[in-house]
Design an enzyme around this catalytic site. Structure first.
Site, mmCIF file in Angstrom:
data_model
loop_
_atom_site.group_PDB
_atom_site.id
_atom_site.type_symbol
_atom_site.label_atom_id
_atom_site.label_comp_id
_atom_site.label_asym_id
_atom_site.label_seq_id
_atom_site.Cartn_x
_atom_site.Cartn_y
_atom_site.Cartn_z
ATOM 1 N N ASP A 1 0.862 -1.189 0.000
ATOM 2 C CA ASP A 1 0.000 0.000 0.000
ATOM 3 C C ASP A 1 0.897 1.237 0.000
ATOM 4 O O ASP A 1 1.536 1.536 1.010
ATOM 5 C CB ASP A 1 -0.903 0.019 1.238
ATOM 6 C CG ASP A 1 -1.976 -1.060 1.222
ATOM 7 O OD1 ASP A 1 -1.849 -2.018 0.419
ATOM 8 O OD2 ASP A 1 -2.930 -0.960 2.008
ATOM 9 N N LYS B 1 -7.026 3.416 -2.703
ATOM 10 C CA LYS B 1 -7.323 3.330 -1.264
ATOM 11 C C LYS B 1 -7.561 4.726 -0.715
ATOM 12 O O LYS B 1 -6.832 5.663 -1.042
ATOM 13 C CB LYS B 1 -6.154 2.648 -0.546
ATOM 14 C CG LYS B 1 -6.288 2.550 0.965
ATOM 15 C CD LYS B 1 -5.074 1.833 1.558
ATOM 16 C CE LYS B 1 -5.058 1.918 3.075
ATOM 17 N NZ LYS B 1 -3.850 1.276 3.654
ATOM 18 N N LYS C 1 -10.249 0.104 -1.858
ATOM 19 C CA LYS C 1 -10.016 -0.211 -0.449
ATOM 20 C C LYS C 1 -10.428 0.990 0.389
ATOM 21 O O LYS C 1 -9.918 2.094 0.228
ATOM 22 C CB LYS C 1 -8.551 -0.553 -0.182
ATOM 23 C CG LYS C 1 -8.264 -0.842 1.301
ATOM 24 C CD LYS C 1 -6.837 -1.313 1.528
ATOM 25 C CE LYS C 1 -6.533 -1.456 3.014
ATOM 26 N NZ LYS C 1 -5.147 -1.937 3.263
#
Length: 221
Positions: free
Chosen positions: A91, A153, A182
């Protein structure tokens, strides 16, 4: 939606600055017991966690975290190191100053560079929605799609806000067909988690869902 179906979409997360191996070990055990999607942990624990877990659970870590203003070369090195240590998912945080400067080509090139390092490993791109305008969020949906990342995300959980229903709906409207969503930060109940999924999220970054499943006080990320 059954609680287990929600837990299967959770990246069970511990990213606090003071996280100890004992605490990381516990979330690894909980992730396996509750069959989450992954554990999301600091880079310094990836090797130890992967050796501890083996193939029982995917290990996710963070790059350029939490501010995103490291150079691309540093982020590339972090990513290579994480993957060599056993990370299955990465990430990354984008450079938010570049967003404000409208250096969209630089952002895209950086995402492409990290995806080239990740290869078949999953790359999620954190855009820190709480610091962006709606126009910037839409533009970043486009950039993340063009760059070939696997996920967009919402948040690090370390800024002034986390995932919102409005942002998930906005992402779902503007990302490409191959990009997943996400939601992360501030997801405080199974009801909120379910709504995030219904709006389009296929992963949830949170430390709270397993605490709720265990009937513990659900504080944290």
């Amino acid at each position: 939606m059954e609680k287990q179906k929600i837990l299967e979409k959770v990246d069970h997360t511990l990213l606090t600055q003071t996280a100890t191996w004992k605490e990381i070990q516990q979330i690894c055990e909980d992730a396996v017991a509750y069959q989450t999607a992954s554990v999301c942990i600091p880079p310094s624990y990836v090797k130890q966690a992967k050796e501890y877990l083996g193939d029982k659970m995917a290990v996710c870590t963070v790059i350029g975290f939490p501010n995103g203003y490291q150079t691309t070369a540093v982020k590339e090195f972090e990513t290579k190191d994480a993957i060599q240590n056993g990370a299955d998912e990465v990430d990354m945080v984008i450079n938010l100053g570049w967003v404000k400067d409208r250096k969209y080509d630089c952002i895209k090139e950086e995402i492409c560079a990290l995806k080239a390092v990740c290869k078949e490993k999953i790359l999620k791109v954190i855009i820190e929605t709480c610091l962006l305008t709606e126009e910037e969020k839409i533009k970043l949906c486009e950039i993340v799609t063009e760059a070939g990342a696997d996920f967009i995300k919402t948040s690090t959980g370390f800024s002034k806000g986390g995932a919102t229903f409005e942002d998930i709906a906005l992402f779902a409207e503007h990302i490409g067909a191959d990009v997943k969503i996400k939601a992360a930060g501030g997801i405080s109940s199974f009801e909120d988690a379910e709504k995030m999924i219904e709006l389009g999220a296929s992963r949830l970054g949170t430390s709270r869902m397993i605490k709720l499943a265990k009937n513990e006080e659900a504080s944290g990320y």
